[in-house]
Design a protein around this motif. Structure first.
Motif: not given
Length: 431
Positions: A91-115
């Protein structure tokens, strides 16, 4: 009368916490008690309902108590430092990349369906990063909440399982027709993440930094770091997640065992253990305390039959001549309905009534199930005060529930609207 009191209970509760007139914990207990007395129930009757509700949420309360302790220990010892450092390099300190990364990582982790597991993993990994770069924490909870929404339609989630059980159907008929809508929901969430990320980038700029997780840590916190136990903690956490997904042990028992082992191995001295427990005691109490208070809330609403009355009222509001709109109306109201009904109350109480009404209008009742899943306790569950994991989400990020709801409600409703539009277009639900 019961229906009116039920809706009033929910409305007053939401207004009190949104406008910060009462704490969530006190509102969860006092509001339903007052309306239960107004409904004519005695204190003894209400106390039995409260105890029943507390028993219902007890396993969840224990789970969250020890899960918060476990992941707090992992944060203290620095388990997530390499992950955070990797994200920083990208991200190099870029809030945009960090927030996008948050979304992508959350979707991947939530593949198990456990909130619950998703919130603990993602918030634990990203919170120090958001804090360091001074990104609005409401964006963290908001994007995580949005990102689990479309993914929570997977057939192995508890919500989808309820819908399939109620309608005596399967994933082929409930989940598969909704796949295009789910994809549209994912695209919408990524768009929102991009939009909010652009705003934060404009507000904060791009900060080129070499992130050191120990920055701004107190001497006591620095003393908690255990770099020599990194691999042990990583393997333990991976094993915990695998066991969690496989269901080999009851989840509360799993976290009780894991947290005590983690505490003993990382902090073998009694004095160190006491310091760790003292450091996180307040957060653990707030999260677990709200869970038991939520049990009181749902116990009274269920025991007084207010929820049943509300369900019948909602169905009766649909005019006879507009019966063909039932699936669409179900979809459009599904996300806000998460604020009114627990998943059990909705899928085992409201959905059967709606599906019966659908058959009366010669509509396939499976459309009701698909429509309900577009929002009710899928997109809506990370905002609902009736689900335990919502309190875990806001508790871990240390934000107020009312602030979180105000910030993300419109975007979550947007997710449901987008998915509803695509579901109509592809024939998952019809007019």
């Amino acid at each position: 009368m019961l229906s009116f009191l039920g809706f009033s209970t929910i409305l007053i509760f939401l207004l009190l916490i949104i406008f910060k007139r009462l704490s969530v914990l006190t509102a969860l207990v006092l509001v339903p008690v007052v309306f239960g007395i107004i409904a004519g129930f005695s204190v003894k009757e209400l106390s039995e309902m409260m105890l029943s509700g507390i028993k219902q949420v007890a396993p969840t309360g224990i789970l969250l108590m020890f899960a918060v302790l476990y992941f707090s220990i992992m944060l203290d010892v620095g388990l997530f430092d390499p992950v955070i450092a990797l994200i920083i390099r990208y991200a190099q300190g870029d809030p945009l990349k960090i927030i996008m990364g948050t979304a992508v990582l959350t979707m991947i982790v939530h593949l198990d369906g456990d909130g619950t597991a998703t919130f603990m993993i993602v918030i634990s990994a990203f919170l120090p990063l958001y804090t360091q770069l001074q990104i609005n924490r409401l964006i963290l909870t908001g994007i995580v909440a949005l990102s689990v929404g479309p993914m929570h339609l997977v057939p192995w989630s508890g919500t989808s399982a309820r819908a399939m059980a109620t309608l005596n159907s399967d994933a082929v008929h409930i989940f598969n027709p909704n796949i295009p809508a789910i994809i549209a929901g994912i695209v919408w969430v990524l768009f929102v993440a991009y939009y909010l990320g652009k705003k934060e980038r404009k507000r904060l700029g791009i900060v080129l930094l070499n992130y050191d997780p120990k920055t701004n840590l107190s001497e006591e916190k620095k003393g908690f770091r255990r770099p020599s136990l990194l691999w042990f903690n990583a393997i333990t956490t991976i094993a915990l997640i695998v066991i969690l997904m496989k269901g080999w042990l009851p989840t509360p028992v799993l976290f009780v065992i894991a947290s005590t082992i983690a505490l003993l191995i990382n902090f073998p001295k009694l004095k160190e253990q006491q310091l760790v427990l003292k450091a996180h005691g307040s957060n653990i109490f707030l999260v677990s305390g709200m869970i038991f208070a939520a049990g009181v809330f749902s116990g009274i609403l269920t025991g007084t039959k207010m929820i049943d009355a509300m369900a019948h009222t909602l169905v009766s509001l649909i005019p006879q001549e507009h019966g063909n709109l039932l699936p669409v109306l179900t979809a459009l109201t599904s996300m806000p309905a998460s604020m009114l009904f627990t998943p059990d109350a909705y899928y085992f109480g409201v959905v059967p009534i709606l599906s019966q009404a659908a058959q009366h209008y010669a509509i396939d009742p499976l459309q009701i199930g698909r429509a309900a899943l577009l929002g009710q306790m899928t997109v809506g569950f990370p905002l609902s005060p009736l689900t335990a994991s919502t309190f875990l989400l806001v508790g871990l990020a240390e934000v107020e529930l009312g602030d979180h709801q105000r910030f993300i409600f419109k975007w979550a409703l947007g997710t449901t609207l987008v998915m509803t539009l695509i579901a109509l277009t592809t024939g998952s639900i019809q007019i």
